[in-house]
Design a protein around this motif. Structure first.
Motif, PDB file in Angstrom:
ATOM      1  N   VAL A   1      27.265 -31.062  -2.537  1.00  0.00           N
ATOM      2  CA  VAL A   1      25.916 -31.288  -2.066  1.00  0.00           C
ATOM      3  C   VAL A   1      25.627 -30.594  -0.972  1.00  0.00           C
ATOM      4  O   VAL A   1      24.412 -29.972  -0.736  1.00  0.00           O
ATOM      5  N   ALA A   2      26.456 -30.391   0.281  1.00  0.00           N
ATOM      6  CA  ALA A   2      26.344 -29.755   1.226  1.00  0.00           C
ATOM      7  C   ALA A   2      26.148 -28.258   0.916  1.00  0.00           C
ATOM      8  O   ALA A   2      25.208 -27.438   1.509  1.00  0.00           O
ATOM      9  N   SER A   3      27.109 -27.638  -0.126  1.00  0.00           N
ATOM     10  CA  SER A   3      26.694 -26.401  -0.486  1.00  0.00           C
ATOM     11  C   SER A   3      25.154 -26.198  -0.867  1.00  0.00           C
ATOM     12  O   SER A   3      24.762 -25.238  -0.936  1.00  0.00           O
ATOM     13  N   ALA A   4      24.869 -27.068  -1.831  1.00  0.00           N
ATOM     14  CA  ALA A   4      23.356 -27.030  -2.348  1.00  0.00           C
ATOM     15  C   ALA A   4      22.318 -27.001  -1.204  1.00  0.00           C
ATOM     16  O   ALA A   4      21.391 -26.233  -1.504  1.00  0.00           O
ATOM     17  N   ALA A   5      22.683 -28.044  -0.436  1.00  0.00           N
ATOM     18  CA  ALA A   5      21.523 -28.081   0.594  1.00  0.00           C
ATOM     19  C   ALA A   5      21.486 -26.794   1.525  1.00  0.00           C
ATOM     20  O   ALA A   5      20.523 -26.373   2.088  1.00  0.00           O
TER      21      ALA A   5
END
Length: 109
Positions: free
Chosen positions: A87-91
């Motif tokens: 999720v951090a990567s996507a954000a």
């Protein structure tokens, strides 16, 4: 994992030193973060997973290690931790894209 434990331990030792040199500031910070990470509308595990993602986004190695350990201590599984990483990567990718579109692409025309 040993290196991460060493870095987290070093940080905790520095916090103790800060308490000696600036006790009021250290206590205020401790109170603030303590309240922020308590169970509330979000549980403690979820809050640690959020903090892990922020640590990754900020490229803060110590916070990444610390919040990963805290998330695990609050019951997060390896799969949940890695999902938080995803999720951090996507954000992070969304952040770069949105800035590229609004700052760069918009000004090319």
């Amino acid at each position: 994992m040993e290196m991460s434990n060493d870095k987290v331990s070093a940080y905790k030792n520095e916090i103790l030193s800060l308490k000696q040199s600036m006790p009021e500031m250290a206590e205020a910070y401790h109170q603030f973060t303590g309240v922020c990470f308590q169970d509330g509308e979000l549980d403690e595990r979820t809050k640690q997973l959020i903090a892990l993602g922020i640590g990754l986004f900020a490229n803060n190695e110590l916070c990444t290690f610390y919040h990963m350990e805290e998330a695990r201590a609050k019951g997060a599984s390896d799969a949940q931790i890695m999902e938080a990483v995803a999720v951090a990567s996507a954000a992070s990718a969304g952040h770069a894209l949105s800035q590229g579109l609004t700052r760069v692409q918009h000004n090319l025309h």
